[in-house]
Enzyme design. Structure first.
Site, PDB file in Angstrom:
ATOM      1  N   TYR A 169       1.013  -1.086  -0.326  1.00  0.00           N
ATOM      2  CA  TYR A 169       0.187  -0.073   0.117  1.00  0.00           C
ATOM      3  C   TYR A 169       0.898   1.396  -0.214  1.00  0.00           C
ATOM      4  O   TYR A 169       0.880   2.162  -0.833  1.00  0.00           O
ATOM      5  CB  TYR A 169      -0.517  -0.054   0.992  1.00  0.00           C
ATOM      6  N   LYS A 225     -14.827  -1.894  20.330  1.00  0.00           N
ATOM      7  CA  LYS A 225     -14.468  -3.284  21.011  1.00  0.00           C
ATOM      8  C   LYS A 225     -15.043  -2.677  22.168  1.00  0.00           C
ATOM      9  O   LYS A 225     -16.046  -3.788  23.121  1.00  0.00           O
ATOM     10  CB  LYS A 225     -13.284  -3.391  21.092  1.00  0.00           C
ATOM     11  N   THR A 276       3.067   2.218  18.763  1.00  0.00           N
ATOM     12  CA  THR A 276       2.756   3.987  18.539  1.00  0.00           C
ATOM     13  C   THR A 276       2.322   4.445  18.075  1.00  0.00           C
ATOM     14  O   THR A 276       2.759   4.013  16.364  1.00  0.00           O
ATOM     15  CB  THR A 276       3.662   4.843  19.533  1.00  0.00           C
TER      16      THR A 276
HETATM   17  P1  NAD Z   1     -12.362   5.121   2.606  1.00  0.00           P
HETATM   18  O1  NAD Z   1     -11.895   3.634   2.100  1.00  0.00           O
HETATM   19  O2  NAD Z   1     -12.699   5.532   3.539  1.00  0.00           O
HETATM   20  O3  NAD Z   1     -12.701   5.947   0.925  1.00  0.00           O
HETATM   21  C1  NAD Z   1     -11.977   5.603  -0.900  1.00  0.00           C
HETATM   22  C2  NAD Z   1     -13.307   5.868  -1.372  1.00  0.00           C
HETATM   23  O4  NAD Z   1     -12.170   5.285  -2.701  1.00  0.00           O
HETATM   24  C3  NAD Z   1     -14.446   4.333  -0.987  1.00  0.00           C
HETATM   25  O5  NAD Z   1     -15.644   5.032  -0.684  1.00  0.00           O
HETATM   26  C4  NAD Z   1     -13.708   3.054  -2.139  1.00  0.00           C
HETATM   27  O6  NAD Z   1     -15.556   2.961  -2.795  1.00  0.00           O
HETATM   28  C5  NAD Z   1     -13.373   4.182  -2.851  1.00  0.00           C
HETATM   29  N1  NAD Z   1     -13.059   3.247  -4.560  1.00  0.00           N
HETATM   30  C6  NAD Z   1     -12.220   2.600  -4.253  1.00  0.00           C
HETATM   31  N2  NAD Z   1     -11.665   2.457  -5.603  1.00  0.00           N
HETATM   32  C7  NAD Z   1     -12.391   2.690  -6.314  1.00  0.00           C
HETATM   33  C8  NAD Z   1     -13.043   2.708  -8.165  1.00  0.00           C
HETATM   34  N3  NAD Z   1     -12.286   1.671  -8.190  1.00  0.00           N
HETATM   35  N4  NAD Z   1     -13.522   3.747  -8.370  1.00  0.00           N
HETATM   36  C9  NAD Z   1     -13.890   4.087  -7.658  1.00  0.00           C
HETATM   37  N5  NAD Z   1     -13.955   4.598  -6.421  1.00  0.00           N
HETATM   38  C10 NAD Z   1     -13.396   3.578  -5.611  1.00  0.00           C
HETATM   39  O7  NAD Z   1     -10.972   5.763   3.116  1.00  0.00           O
HETATM   40  P2  NAD Z   1     -10.662   7.091   3.583  1.00  0.00           P
HETATM   41  O8  NAD Z   1     -10.061   6.988   5.188  1.00  0.00           O
HETATM   42  O9  NAD Z   1     -11.865   8.192   3.514  1.00  0.00           O
HETATM   43  O10 NAD Z   1      -9.844   7.553   2.726  1.00  0.00           O
HETATM   44  C11 NAD Z   1      -8.867   8.508   1.480  1.00  0.00           C
HETATM   45  C12 NAD Z   1      -7.216   8.535   0.620  1.00  0.00           C
HETATM   46  O11 NAD Z   1      -6.715   9.077   2.283  1.00  0.00           O
HETATM   47  C13 NAD Z   1      -6.865   7.139   0.199  1.00  0.00           C
HETATM   48  O12 NAD Z   1      -6.463   7.103  -0.995  1.00  0.00           O
HETATM   49  C14 NAD Z   1      -6.211   7.195   1.671  1.00  0.00           C
HETATM   50  O13 NAD Z   1      -5.684   5.657   0.922  1.00  0.00           O
HETATM   51  C15 NAD Z   1      -5.847   8.187   2.415  1.00  0.00           C
HETATM   52  N6  NAD Z   1      -4.854   8.162   3.256  1.00  0.00           N
HETATM   53  C16 NAD Z   1      -6.081   8.266   4.625  1.00  0.00           C
HETATM   54  C17 NAD Z   1      -6.062   7.438   5.643  1.00  0.00           C
HETATM   55  C18 NAD Z   1      -7.110   7.330   7.283  1.00  0.00           C
HETATM   56  O14 NAD Z   1      -6.051   7.348   8.428  1.00  0.00           O
HETATM   57  N7  NAD Z   1      -7.970   7.579   6.682  1.00  0.00           N
HETATM   58  C19 NAD Z   1      -4.775   7.743   5.538  1.00  0.00           C
HETATM   59  C20 NAD Z   1      -3.471   7.837   5.055  1.00  0.00           C
HETATM   60  C21 NAD Z   1      -4.227   8.030   3.733  1.00  0.00           C
END
Ligand code: NAD
Length: 333
Positions: free
Chosen positions: A149, A200, A219
């Site tokens: 990832y 949980k 952490t």
């Molecule tokens: P999330 O999984 O809730 O949202 C990602 C969305 O992308 C989902 O709704 C999913 O249905 C959509 N998606 C996946 N494949 C798809 C496709 N082929 N076509 C259309 N839509 C598609 O994740 P999030 O927590 O909202 O994260 C948003 C972004 O931030 C992501 O890129 C994630 O990698 C990045 N990120 C999030 C965090 C976190 O802590 N939440 C940390 C680091 C990076």
């Protein structure tokens, strides 16, 4: 009126971002495989479709947007990205989405493009000490992320930067560190640690126990969704073109996080440490660059956000949804 496209608008951060952009008076189109699962989208227009499909991208980009926010990714918590079982799918799906979106931005024009990268890009060897992990932005190379990832995020960061250089596309890149809050995944196998711990604790009877993966001494820091959006908007509208951490610098162990959730819930529970996927030993957000470049950095205490998140998850549990376990958001191969 500003026209904005949010890719991943059905997800946790994307659905909150759409609400915020609407409050600011933007016209918003959202795109996602699914609608937000917990409340109706606030977007003016929502295209349900697969961003791995260039034809869908062409449909979504049928006009020039002043801002394109790219949040769509195949992602989840440690139970999803650190087991190894989903590596090929995670890399393929997310890289394909990013390839398509960048090409669509190049062909149709985009005022600014935001890419949501992750703290998972940082080298594993700088995060072995739980008390002193290093995530200063410049330390990302030589690259050695601990998950596929993270490698995909790093590759895509480079692709966004290359499009910026070669095509004059203004890109902004945030490296998010554990964003949490209400209306995020909490029981479908993609939940992250704050949601899992709250669930949980909410499900446990007072005096009982909850399971924690590993010894709980690893952490992390956790950033509440409101500050994530504040930082993202400030970054998008800033002049700084390089990747920036958007995270909290209040580092806690997972045991401390669990005890905080118990205190909020008013429950006395014991921690049962069990084997599980863990990720790096220590991670914290280095906020020196964001403070320097944006004149702003997250400052809210973890407890404030965790209280709101716990209240929302407790409500889900009480409404009986915990035992039903929502189906996973399925992404076909
Ligand atoms: P999330 O999984 O809730 O949202 C990602 C969305 O992308 C989902 O709704 C999913 O249905 C959509 N998606 C996946 N494949 C798809 C496709 N082929 N076509 C259309 N839509 C598609 O994740 P999030 O927590 O909202 O994260 C948003 C972004 O931030 C992501 O890129 C994630 O990698 C990045 N990120 C999030 C965090 C976190 O802590 N939440 C940390 C680091 C990076």
């Amino acid at each position: 009126m500003k026209s904005v496209l949010v890719c991943g608008a059905g997800g946790f951060i994307g659905s909150h971002l759409v609400k915020r952009l609407k409050r600011e008076g933007c016209w918003v189109r959202g795109v996602d495989l699914k609608h937000p699962p917990f409340c109706p989208t606030a977007a003016d227009d929502f295209i349900q479709g697969d961003l791995r499909d260039p034809a869908l991208c062409a449909e979504a980009f049928d006009r020039e947007f002043s801002e394109v926010w790219q949040l769509a990714a195949d992602m989840g918590g440690a139970g999803y990205i650190f087991t190894g079982d989903n590596d090929a799918q995670v890399m393929h799906n997310s890289a394909q989405i990013n390839l398509n979106i960048l090409e669509a931005c190049r062909q149709h024009g985009a005022g600014r493009v935001f890419y949501s990268s992750s703290a998972c890009v940082y080298p594993e060897h700088n995060q072995t000490d739980p008390d002193k992990p290093t995530t200063e932005e410049g330390t990302v190379y030589p690259a050695a992320p601990d998950s596929e990832y993270g490698w995909e995020k790093l590759f895509s960061e480079r692709m966004y930067l290359a499009y910026g250089r070669n095509y004059g596309m203004p890109v902004r890149i945030a490296r998010y560190h554990n964003i949490f809050g209400p209306e995020g995944a909490w029981n479908d196998g993609r939940e992250k640690v704050p949601a899992a711990v709250c669930r949980k604790v909410a499900e446990a009877a007072d005096g009982g126990s909850i399971e924690i993966w590993g010894d709980g001494l690893q952490t992390r820091s956790f950033l509440y969704i409101d500050e994530c959006l504040e930082g993202s908007l400030r970054l998008m509208r800033s002049a700084w073109p390089g990747p920036v951490n958007i995270g909290s610098d209040q580092m806690v162990s997972i045991n401390e996080l669990a005890r905080l959730a118990m205190r909020i819930a008013g429950k006395n529970l014991s921690l049962e440490h069990v084997p599980g996927p863990l990720g790096v030993r220590g991670r914290n957000s280095d906020n020196r660059l964001i403070a320097r470049k944006l004149g702003w950095a997250p400052s809210q205490p973890l407890e404030a956000g965790l209280k709101k998140t716990y209240a929302w998850i407790e409500q889900q549990v009480m409404s009986g949804q915990a035992t039903a376990h929502r189906p996973r958001a399925t992404i076909p191969p």
